[in-house]
Design a protein around this motif. Sequence first.
Motif, PDB file in Angstrom:
ATOM      1  N   LEU A  74       0.815  -1.213   0.000  1.00 17.07           N
ATOM      2  CA  LEU A  74       0.000   0.000   0.000  1.00 17.07           C
ATOM      3  C   LEU A  74       0.850   1.265   0.000  1.00 17.07           C
ATOM      4  N   ASP A  75       2.012   1.221   0.649  1.00 16.12           N
ATOM      5  CA  ASP A  75       2.864   2.404   0.752  1.00 16.12           C
ATOM      6  C   ASP A  75       3.380   2.797  -0.639  1.00 16.12           C
ATOM      7  N   PRO A  76       3.186   4.056  -1.068  1.00 16.69           N
ATOM      8  CA  PRO A  76       3.567   4.440  -2.432  1.00 16.69           C
ATOM      9  C   PRO A  76       5.069   4.425  -2.680  1.00 16.69           C
ATOM     10  N   GLY A  77       5.872   4.727  -1.645  1.00 14.58           N
ATOM     11  CA  GLY A  77       7.313   4.706  -1.828  1.00 14.58           C
ATOM     12  C   GLY A  77       7.844   3.296  -1.967  1.00 14.58           C
ATOM     13  N   VAL A  78       7.475   2.428  -1.030  1.00 12.70           N
ATOM     14  CA  VAL A  78       7.901   1.027  -1.089  1.00 12.70           C
ATOM     15  C   VAL A  78       7.359   0.372  -2.354  1.00 12.70           C
ATOM     16  N   GLY A  79       6.113   0.678  -2.674  1.00  8.75           N
ATOM     17  CA  GLY A  79       5.516   0.134  -3.882  1.00  8.75           C
ATOM     18  C   GLY A  79       6.244   0.575  -5.138  1.00  8.75           C
ATOM     19  N   ALA A  80       6.754   1.805  -5.146  1.00 10.17           N
ATOM     20  CA  ALA A  80       7.494   2.296  -6.309  1.00 10.17           C
ATOM     21  C   ALA A  80       8.751   1.471  -6.540  1.00 10.17           C
ATOM     22  N   VAL A  81       9.430   1.074  -5.467  1.00  7.90           N
ATOM     23  CA  VAL A  81      10.633   0.248  -5.606  1.00  7.90           C
ATOM     24  C   VAL A  81      10.284  -1.082  -6.262  1.00  7.90           C
ATOM     25  N   TRP A  82       9.249  -1.751  -5.750  1.00 10.10           N
ATOM     26  CA  TRP A  82       8.872  -3.054  -6.312  1.00 10.10           C
ATOM     27  C   TRP A  82       8.343  -2.910  -7.733  1.00 10.10           C
ATOM     28  N   SER A  83       7.637  -1.829  -8.004  1.00 11.90           N
ATOM     29  CA  SER A  83       7.120  -1.612  -9.355  1.00 11.90           C
ATOM     30  C   SER A  83       8.264  -1.396 -10.346  1.00 11.90           C
ATOM     31  N   VAL A  84       9.248  -0.580  -9.959  1.00 10.95           N
ATOM     32  CA  VAL A  84      10.403  -0.322 -10.821  1.00 10.95           C
ATOM     33  C   VAL A  84      11.140  -1.625 -11.135  1.00 10.95           C
ATOM     34  N   ILE A  85      11.315  -2.467 -10.118  1.00 12.80           N
ATOM     35  CA  ILE A  85      12.009  -3.749 -10.325  1.00 12.80           C
ATOM     36  C   ILE A  85      11.191  -4.663 -11.231  1.00 12.80           C
ATOM     37  N   ALA A  86       9.896  -4.802 -10.947  1.00 17.54           N
ATOM     38  CA  ALA A  86       9.048  -5.708 -11.717  1.00 17.54           C
ATOM     39  C   ALA A  86       8.910  -5.264 -13.168  1.00 17.54           C
ATOM     40  N   LEU A  87       8.970  -3.950 -13.416  1.00 17.75           N
ATOM     41  CA  LEU A  87       8.822  -3.431 -14.770  1.00 17.75           C
ATOM     42  C   LEU A  87      10.133  -3.415 -15.551  1.00 17.75           C
TER      43      LEU A  87
END
Length: 293
Positions: A74-87
């Motif tokens: 849910l956290d936008p900062g932590v989520g951004a890290v995982w999104s960047v890696i997954a993408l």
Amino acid sequence: MSPTNGIVNVASVPHRSPFRYPGGKTWLVPYVRRWLASLRQRPAEFVEPFAGGGIVGLSAIFDDSVDSATLVELDPGVGAVWSVIALGDGPKLAQRIEAFDVTRENVQAVLERRPRTKLDRAFACIVRNRMQRGGIMAPGASLMNAGENGRGLSSRWYPATLKRRLLDLHELRDRLRFFAGDGIAYLQQIALRDDVACFIDPPYTVAGRRLYAHSELDHESLFAAAAQLRGPFLMTYDDAPAVRDLAQRFGLDWTLLPMKNAHHALRMELAIGRNLPSAEVATPSGEAGDRPA
């Protein structure tokens, strides 16, 4: 159930996450390995609905114990890290980390600057996680002063180690998915799938101190969602009478797992699920993978 007595060294567990987290679960990875090995069928998908540092799900795909891992955050900062890696942009994040000159002025500039891109947000999150005391992500947490061995802010900044972890994750990006959103809602969506295994490690508050930006949670709703899962799941909590009562009310098994914190004090955590195996567990060495390897 009585606790197991064996405690193995967490140094034997490879650190896969770019985060350092209070309450991180590196110490639990050996138990999760044994739990996954005890299942009747190999999970097609491994879900962490409260991903945080994601160490358990990452370890599962690196160990090839599951086909894929899904991190929900849910956290936008932590989520951004995982999104960047997954993408597939993990190498870009690694380059930015490698080039960063750690000074108090530069760190404050990164944390005060409004991110313009997802990569900006991911980098700022890593800086915040590494530079704030104890890896605490909640608003208002302060920067470290002395740091490790008196080396200040740079004592928690390991660019070569972080780069290697990000590049290793990039190689497995096709087996890693990320969803931004509520963990309980995601559990409800996958409740009928018997090919999914879930590791549920909800955020929590310790002695009234918020460790994360999103620490509030309806624990009864979480237990209700977990009890409806058709696939196997493992849930971890601090040992407390109210948590044991919830497990009993929803017909779930629990066992005590001993662990030592960063100060080498022994404490117990609850593992909750169905047909849980006994296992040795690990002793944390520092905070959730914050040392170079």
